[in-house]
Design a protein around this motif. Structure first.
Motif, mmCIF file in Angstrom:
data_model
loop_
_atom_site.group_PDB
_atom_site.id
_atom_site.type_symbol
_atom_site.label_atom_id
_atom_site.label_comp_id
_atom_site.label_asym_id
_atom_site.label_seq_id
_atom_site.Cartn_x
_atom_site.Cartn_y
_atom_site.Cartn_z
ATOM 1 N N HIS A 1 8.701 59.413 32.741
ATOM 2 C CA HIS A 1 9.634 58.733 31.836
ATOM 3 C C HIS A 1 10.039 57.368 32.376
ATOM 4 O O HIS A 1 9.944 56.345 31.674
ATOM 5 C CB HIS A 1 10.869 59.609 31.620
ATOM 6 C CG HIS A 1 11.910 58.966 30.776
ATOM 7 N ND1 HIS A 1 13.063 58.410 31.302
ATOM 8 C CD2 HIS A 1 11.971 58.757 29.433
ATOM 9 C CE1 HIS A 1 13.787 57.908 30.315
ATOM 10 N NE2 HIS A 1 13.160 58.109 29.172
ATOM 11 N N VAL B 1 9.071 56.438 24.767
ATOM 12 C CA VAL B 1 9.237 57.695 25.484
ATOM 13 C C VAL B 1 10.665 58.198 25.360
ATOM 14 O O VAL B 1 11.582 57.429 25.040
ATOM 15 C CB VAL B 1 8.863 57.543 26.983
ATOM 16 C CG1 VAL B 1 7.363 57.351 27.142
ATOM 17 C CG2 VAL B 1 9.636 56.401 27.638
ATOM 18 N N THR B 2 10.825 59.485 25.594
ATOM 19 C CA THR B 2 12.138 60.118 25.501
ATOM 20 C C THR B 2 12.410 60.888 26.795
ATOM 21 O O THR B 2 11.495 61.253 27.528
ATOM 22 C CB THR B 2 12.196 61.095 24.317
ATOM 23 O OG1 THR B 2 11.153 62.078 24.470
ATOM 24 C CG2 THR B 2 11.986 60.367 23.002
ATOM 25 N N ILE B 3 13.687 61.129 27.065
ATOM 26 C CA ILE B 3 14.062 61.902 28.247
ATOM 27 C C ILE B 3 13.726 63.369 28.000
ATOM 28 O O ILE B 3 14.192 63.960 27.024
ATOM 29 C CB ILE B 3 15.551 61.740 28.567
ATOM 30 C CG1 ILE B 3 15.869 60.273 28.903
ATOM 31 C CG2 ILE B 3 15.968 62.654 29.719
ATOM 32 C CD1 ILE B 3 17.345 60.012 29.130
ATOM 33 N N TYR C 1 14.654 67.397 33.682
ATOM 34 C CA TYR C 1 14.686 66.022 34.189
ATOM 35 C C TYR C 1 15.549 65.984 35.441
ATOM 36 O O TYR C 1 16.755 66.264 35.387
ATOM 37 C CB TYR C 1 15.269 65.114 33.108
ATOM 38 C CG TYR C 1 15.174 63.629 33.341
ATOM 39 C CD1 TYR C 1 14.124 62.902 32.787
ATOM 40 C CD2 TYR C 1 16.137 62.956 34.080
ATOM 41 C CE1 TYR C 1 14.040 61.527 32.969
ATOM 42 C CE2 TYR C 1 16.051 61.588 34.274
ATOM 43 C CZ TYR C 1 15.005 60.875 33.711
ATOM 44 O OH TYR C 1 14.916 59.524 33.901
ATOM 45 N N VAL D 1 7.844 64.172 27.250
ATOM 46 C CA VAL D 1 8.294 62.794 27.445
ATOM 47 C C VAL D 1 7.968 61.930 26.224
ATOM 48 O O VAL D 1 8.440 60.801 26.117
ATOM 49 C CB VAL D 1 7.670 62.205 28.726
ATOM 50 C CG1 VAL D 1 8.134 60.780 28.981
ATOM 51 C CG2 VAL D 1 8.030 63.058 29.942
#
Length: 267
Positions: free
Chosen positions: A217, A110-112, A116, A249
């Protein structure tokens, strides 16, 4: 019955825990006796989409396999597949069935996301008070068309199941907290290398702030780091507004899943 769909395969994590699953070869039956009003806890899964004459046949199977065992007021049918095949759906429409069309998403990392909320604290919930908070949040996130009293009964039973599963080491229920107030929550439970999300819900007063992205996330990172999970699976309605959040995400649409259900009407 060999199931291709990631969605239906991970749906069965839950009745396998505290319900009953009967594999009849030509179809599969999932029962959740302690929560008979749960459509997708008490359903029949067929190997492919409906064909001519299948409505009558499928209802007969449901009567024999589900209605003979539980006091239910619904029919729920799934059919295995990955491309959202509809089949002969016309007779179902004519009898007032609703179609359940979902997107199955998956991720192994997963990525930010761009949006956020860094002020939110995400962690597994614990204790009676936090489980009660999570249940109240789930109810607050429900569709307003649901009868409040009946929905509370359904959700209380569902959350009791999730708490038992978490206590058994099968997963976690996560809360997103702002100044100790739970404002969003979700669950992730596993079978083998697959982890399945459940009921992502952000309180209506706290939406569009990046809280959902932060929750998904951080919960994903926690599970990928602490459990023997290689692939995370999420199933969402094809028109659901949060699909874009999940994709931000790192979740990628992999399959389309279809089912049909009916309730509360005379046959």
């Amino acid at each position: 019955m060999d199931i291709r769909s990631l969605g239906y395969r991970t749906d069965l994590i839950f009745p396998r825990f505290d319900g009953e699953i009967f594999d009849r070869g030509g179809y599969l039956v999932a029962l959740t006796p302690q929560n008979p009003s749960f459509f997708w806890g008490n359903f029949v899964l067929f190997p492919g989409p409906p064909g001519a004459g299948d409505l009558k046949r499928w209802k007969g199977v449901f009567d024999e396999e589900v209605r003979s065992r539980l006091d239910v007021d619904h029919y729920a049918f799934g059919w295995d597949g990955v491309d959202g095949e509809m089949g002969e759906i016309g007779p179902f429409d004519a009898e007032g069935f609703s179609l359940n069309r979902s997107v199955v998403l998956a991720a192994d990392r997963v990525t930010i996301p761009r949006k956020y909320d860094r002020s939110v604290v995400v962690r597994p919930i614990e204790g009676d008070d936090e489980w009660e908070e999570a249940t109240r949040n789930q109810i607050a996130c429900s569709d307003p068309c649901f009868d409040p009293e009946n929905y509370k009964i359904f959700k209380d039973g569902q959350m009791a199941r999730y708490r038992k599963m978490a206590a058994s080491g099968l997963g976690f229920w996560f809360g997103a907290f702002l100044e100790e107030k739970l404002v969003a929550d979700l669950g992730i439970f596993s079978t083998g290398s697959l982890g399945r999300f459940q009921n992502v819900g952000t309180h209506p007063d706290y939406r569009r702030r990046g809280i959902c992205g932060a929750l998904v996330h951080q919960a994903s990172l926690f599970v990928l780091d602490t459990m023997k999970v290689e692939t995370l699976v999420m199933v969402a309605d094809k028109d659901y507004h949060a699909l874009a959040i999940y994709e931000s995400v790192g979740f990628i649409p992999k399959e389309r899943q279809v089912g049909a259900y009916w309730w509360g009407k005379k046959r």
